[in-house]
Write an enzyme that holds these catalytic residues in place. Sequence first.
Site, mmCIF file in Angstrom:
data_model
loop_
_atom_site.group_PDB
_atom_site.id
_atom_site.type_symbol
_atom_site.label_atom_id
_atom_site.label_comp_id
_atom_site.label_asym_id
_atom_site.label_seq_id
_atom_site.Cartn_x
_atom_site.Cartn_y
_atom_site.Cartn_z
ATOM 1 N N HIS A 167 -7.571 -1.050 -1.278
ATOM 2 C CA HIS A 167 -6.166 -0.737 -1.019
ATOM 3 C C HIS A 167 -5.473 -0.169 -2.255
ATOM 4 O O HIS A 167 -4.511 0.587 -2.139
ATOM 5 C CB HIS A 167 -5.416 -1.988 -0.554
ATOM 6 C CG HIS A 167 -5.996 -2.628 0.660
ATOM 7 N ND1 HIS A 167 -6.100 -1.973 1.875
ATOM 8 C CD2 HIS A 167 -6.514 -3.872 0.856
ATOM 9 C CE1 HIS A 167 -6.654 -2.786 2.760
ATOM 10 N NE2 HIS A 167 -6.919 -3.938 2.164
ATOM 11 N N HIS A 189 -0.959 -3.596 -10.307
ATOM 12 C CA HIS A 189 -1.626 -2.605 -9.472
ATOM 13 C C HIS A 189 -0.709 -1.406 -9.290
ATOM 14 O O HIS A 189 0.469 -1.448 -9.653
ATOM 15 C CB HIS A 189 -2.028 -3.202 -8.115
ATOM 16 C CG HIS A 189 -0.861 -3.721 -7.334
ATOM 17 N ND1 HIS A 189 -0.413 -5.016 -7.415
ATOM 18 C CD2 HIS A 189 -0.015 -3.107 -6.458
ATOM 19 C CE1 HIS A 189 0.632 -5.183 -6.630
ATOM 20 N NE2 HIS A 189 0.912 -4.032 -6.029
ATOM 21 N N HIS A 205 0.588 2.124 -6.797
ATOM 22 C CA HIS A 205 0.735 2.803 -5.506
ATOM 23 C C HIS A 205 0.979 4.273 -5.800
ATOM 24 O O HIS A 205 1.691 4.615 -6.753
ATOM 25 C CB HIS A 205 1.903 2.214 -4.711
ATOM 26 C CG HIS A 205 1.739 0.762 -4.385
ATOM 27 N ND1 HIS A 205 1.135 0.323 -3.228
ATOM 28 C CD2 HIS A 205 2.099 -0.357 -5.075
ATOM 29 C CE1 HIS A 205 1.125 -1.003 -3.215
ATOM 30 N NE2 HIS A 205 1.710 -1.440 -4.330
ATOM 31 N N HIS A 211 3.309 -2.021 -10.110
ATOM 32 C CA HIS A 211 3.803 -3.366 -9.822
ATOM 33 C C HIS A 211 3.089 -4.364 -10.729
ATOM 34 O O HIS A 211 1.856 -4.372 -10.795
ATOM 35 C CB HIS A 211 3.550 -3.752 -8.362
ATOM 36 C CG HIS A 211 4.384 -2.995 -7.390
ATOM 37 N ND1 HIS A 211 4.106 -2.954 -6.032
ATOM 38 C CD2 HIS A 211 5.497 -2.237 -7.563
ATOM 39 C CE1 HIS A 211 5.019 -2.209 -5.420
ATOM 40 N NE2 HIS A 211 5.867 -1.758 -6.330
ATOM 41 N N THR A 217 4.618 -5.975 -0.388
ATOM 42 C CA THR A 217 4.629 -4.704 0.345
ATOM 43 C C THR A 217 3.329 -4.471 1.105
ATOM 44 O O THR A 217 3.126 -3.398 1.666
ATOM 45 C CB THR A 217 4.889 -3.528 -0.610
ATOM 46 O OG1 THR A 217 3.819 -3.439 -1.562
ATOM 47 C CG2 THR A 217 6.211 -3.705 -1.343
ATOM 48 N N THR A 218 2.456 -5.463 1.106
ATOM 49 C CA THR A 218 1.219 -5.415 1.879
ATOM 50 C C THR A 218 1.093 -6.715 2.665
ATOM 51 O O THR A 218 1.719 -7.721 2.321
ATOM 52 C CB THR A 218 -0.013 -5.265 0.962
ATOM 53 O OG1 THR A 218 -0.062 -6.376 0.053
ATOM 54 C CG2 THR A 218 0.045 -3.967 0.179
#
Length: 337
Positions: A84, A109, A111, A135, A217-218
């Site tokens: 992801h 991580h 995005h 993040h 957000t996941t």
Amino acid sequence: MLFSALLLEVIWILAADGGQHWTYEGPHGQDHWPASYPECGNNAQSPIDIQTDSVTFDPDLPALQPHGYDQPGTEPLDLHNNGHTVQLSLPSTLYLGGLPRKYVAAQLHLHWGQKGSPGGSEHQINSEATFAELHIVHYDSDSYDSLSEAAERPQGLAVLGILIEVGETKNIAYEHILSHLHEVRHKDQKTSVPPFNLRELLPKQLGQYFRYNGSLTTPPCYQSVLWTVFYRRSQISMEQLEKLQGTLFSTEEEPSKLLVQNYRALQPLNQRMVFASFIQAGSSYTTGEMLSLGVGILVGCLCLLLAVYFIARKIRKKRLENRKSVVFTSAQATTEA
């Protein structure tokens, strides 16, 4: 150290996936998340579009203090492609000051979007997205023993959101991560990264940020996050962005599927408030702020008028005393003559 980091990561993955398979698009995409993860359909979700003319200035919000970020120790950091995103495990010696409780670091991580397409960040400011977003995830160590436990509790997590735009020069701090992406091209691949100054991943101005209560957000989208989204952005070069957009795959085997557009759509703010630690030039005030400002100005003017009145009265009294003294002296001199 390595064992504990791997154990923490396994716990986090199990908590995040809940045994289910999810993606950003397709039959398991974000439109279908609420069916398997009910909290993804609740009313305090992230990310959001931060409209600066609607935020509330909070003068009590202090500048964040990232302790240990510039000295992350000597142990290598684990970099992992989980299908992801790319995730870097962080030592618990890193923690945040300037928050209600002590929040220790767990992982960071990224995005991002894809080549040739705008956007990539999860949060937006005034409906403007950037090419990527970092993040940095922390959990409340004063109240909970682990990241997975804190993730299910209100304000159990504190996440820093850093919007990333393209600049002219290579960002050395981000290169410590991006230069190892080729070692974790496929899902579940891992490698070690030498420790580096993590403070340099953050914007220089840590005193300007937005704060709100939101969610992961996941999936499972727990509404447990105290979000801090910085107003100032970090920059990476176009070469670095393209490396992020074109190196990783979300699958273990052929045919490989490029890992891109791993960002969630904007979520409604609903009745939540977004606070700002600073006042922007040209920003508007809420009714309460305008009323407080008006009362403050009125009280200030009244105090000034009273001060001028008493000073003028004192000067007038002194002048009258001086005149009486002159008249008395003159009369006495005449009598003696």
